[in-house]
Design an enzyme around this catalytic site. Sequence first.
Site, PDB file in Angstrom:
ATOM      1  CG  HIS A  92      48.539  46.698  44.464  1.00 34.37           C
ATOM      2  ND1 HIS A  92      48.571  47.347  43.254  1.00 34.37           N
ATOM      3  CD2 HIS A  92      47.915  45.523  44.244  1.00 34.37           C
ATOM      4  CE1 HIS A  92      48.012  46.585  42.337  1.00 34.37           C
ATOM      5  NE2 HIS A  92      47.600  45.461  42.911  1.00 34.37           N
ATOM      6  NE  ARG A 147      37.115  37.686  43.618  1.00 34.97           N
ATOM      7  CZ  ARG A 147      36.853  37.533  42.321  1.00 34.97           C
ATOM      8  NH1 ARG A 147      37.820  37.766  41.441  1.00 34.97           N
ATOM      9  NH2 ARG A 147      35.659  37.156  41.901  1.00 34.97           N
ATOM     10  CG  HIS A 164      48.525  50.508  40.295  1.00 37.04           C
ATOM     11  ND1 HIS A 164      49.292  51.351  39.532  1.00 37.04           N
ATOM     12  CD2 HIS A 164      48.365  49.369  39.562  1.00 37.04           C
ATOM     13  CE1 HIS A 164      49.574  50.767  38.372  1.00 37.04           C
ATOM     14  NE2 HIS A 164      49.029  49.564  38.370  1.00 37.04           N
ATOM     15  CB  THR A 215      53.265  41.951  43.547  1.00 35.70           C
ATOM     16  OG1 THR A 215      52.785  42.651  42.408  1.00 35.70           O
ATOM     17  CG2 THR A 215      54.638  42.486  43.909  1.00 35.70           C
ATOM     18  NE  ARG A 216      51.382  37.430  36.704  1.00 40.10           N
ATOM     19  CZ  ARG A 216      50.057  37.391  36.681  1.00 40.10           C
ATOM     20  NH1 ARG A 216      49.381  37.095  37.770  1.00 40.10           N
ATOM     21  NH2 ARG A 216      49.391  37.647  35.570  1.00 40.10           N
TER      22      ARG A 216
END
Length: 692
Positions: free
Chosen positions: A323, A409, A320, A315-316
């Site tokens: 996730h 995605r 939330h 992740t960058r």
Amino acid sequence: MSAQGAKPITDEEGPLFHLLRQLDLAPDASQREISSAIGVSLGRLNAQLRAAAEAGFIKISERSGPDRRQRFAYTLTSRGAAEKARLTDRFLARKFLEYQALHAELTGTASGYVPTSHRTRFMQNNLAPIPELYVSYDSAQKMKVEAGELVSHDLTPRQICDLELLMNGGFYPLKGFLGQEDYDGVVENMRLADGSLWPMPITLDVSEKFADSLEIGQDIALRDQEGVILGTMTVTDRWVPNKSVEAEKVFGADDDAHPAVNYLHNTAGKVYLGGPVTGIQQPVHYDFRARRDTPNELRATFRKLGWRKVVAFQTRNPLHRAHQELTFRAAKESQANLLIHPVVGMTKPGDVDHFTRVRCYEAVLDKYPASTTTMSLLPLAMRMAGPREAVWHGLIRKNHGVTHFIVGRDHAGPGKNSAGEDFYGPYDAQELFKEHEEEMGIEMVPFKHMVYVQERAQYEPNDEIEDKENVTILNISGTELRRRLQEGLEIPDWFSFPEVVQELRKTKPPRSQQGFTVFFTGFSGSGKSTIANALMTKLMEMGGRPVTLLDGDIVRKNLSSELGFSKEHRDLNIRRIGYVASEITKNGGIAICAPIAPYAATRRAVREEIEQYGAFVEVHVATSLEECERRDRKGLYKLAREGKIKEFTGISDPYDVPQNPELSVETENVDVDNCAHQVVLKLESMGLIAGH
């Protein structure tokens, strides 16, 4: 080089391998101790030491002290460390062949064990240590002194990220920055010269001037931006790459709208250097030190915890509730423990800074069961290369001891191209990863698009909801989240955690309270400075935030008095303006800039620097060249026409007309107050100033 294709260590190379290995392990040992350790006479040892010194593999220095048996100290040079690493591979290849022969003799069959690439592949276990490029501590201390006399290259932030992952094994099986043969293979078909899968060119880009000062075979010191020596490199290759081909093959298009392509053409050096790296020390990080783990440190953690299967989440962005649900499901489906592994090197321009993001991650970490989840930070400089980046991320996570990897995605997609279309298809990354999954030795877990079902008060995968017509599906896009933060609107609890929202609001207050930059650009005499002065007065009249005018002439006098008007110097002047404006913006002020800024690439670089901290409002003062020349208050156009001023924008040097400025103003037959008022109205519409 694969073990089965490697040239085994020869009888001539064996003694050198044992000598270099022993000197690296015990550099302060006496000659008698060294000769005993490697099984040779003192006379033979002295001959080997002289030969190694003449070849440039070791440095011998006298040592004072009462013990005559320890008259000399031995230090591996950069070349010696690289030779030791090369001979280690050959030694392992020889032992592997001996093992195969013994297995066949005892059982009458082949072992069936096929290591697929160089030293790492002897360790199929994801928990076993992985080779690094660092020398021992004692050798490192001596190499620092030696490296101080070498020609130095000051690394860029991206190169520091790359070097750290080269040295600690994160970029395994690479042993340094790619040489030309490896580079060509990676660009063309994602393969190193030995056939190993590797999708991303890891190159040391430098200026032509620096490259011309070097010779092939020369050792150089690699320093961070504070001047600390992190490692050395032996230059084996030097070439000028075809960057357009690299952009097409690696990133899918030679389009400057892609941040990595823009970096390639407008920031990276023109010449590439390649060669093996010897690690002396890792870069120093003062932030979140307890969260920074090398591949071997993570593997040791997994060993200690007994985690045989680990799924990593890349992740960058802040985490939330969607996730959290996604990662829960991924771990459950994989029957694995969870590693949250965010990137804290370089991400996409405009992303939330990593300090804020890590605080957000730590705020929600206790929402996970402590015994099943951990977090570690990855100092990676992302390229936003979509499909290739996904494969690259997988290989990096494999090196960190991970067995499963969540691929999203449009994984690592950079957004829209110059035509307003996505650079990559939504599932291109998953397809390329799946194609190479078995060879990589890490299993893909597809990212599911999670949405909130109001009636059931829970998140569910969007494609698994069978009663969509009968339920209320809620979702907040990234764009909508940014709008709510900018305007100080409520962010519902079903979407995110209060702790995360609190951290984001600290960094992103309502837009009307943030700093921003108004950047005027146009021909000399177009009216930029006049409008900028009028705008400054209007904004100061409103009050609330400090306003600073960075006019071209004022900056020239106070910040860039030593610069001329060559393209290089004009670029440097604009970048200085951009830096000062970014600092003003970061600290909540308003910067008004009014240089000519003729080059689109430089304006884009300034935009990216400022947009890390606040809005960048480009205003094109679209006065025609003819009108500017008619005005010519300073007589500059006349001098330019006479050839007395060289490289004058619009006459003898080009002006890149802004393609998509936030605002374009006409000044012919329009008074200054009206032009400044247009800018004020634009700032109001963007929410940067409150309506009045």
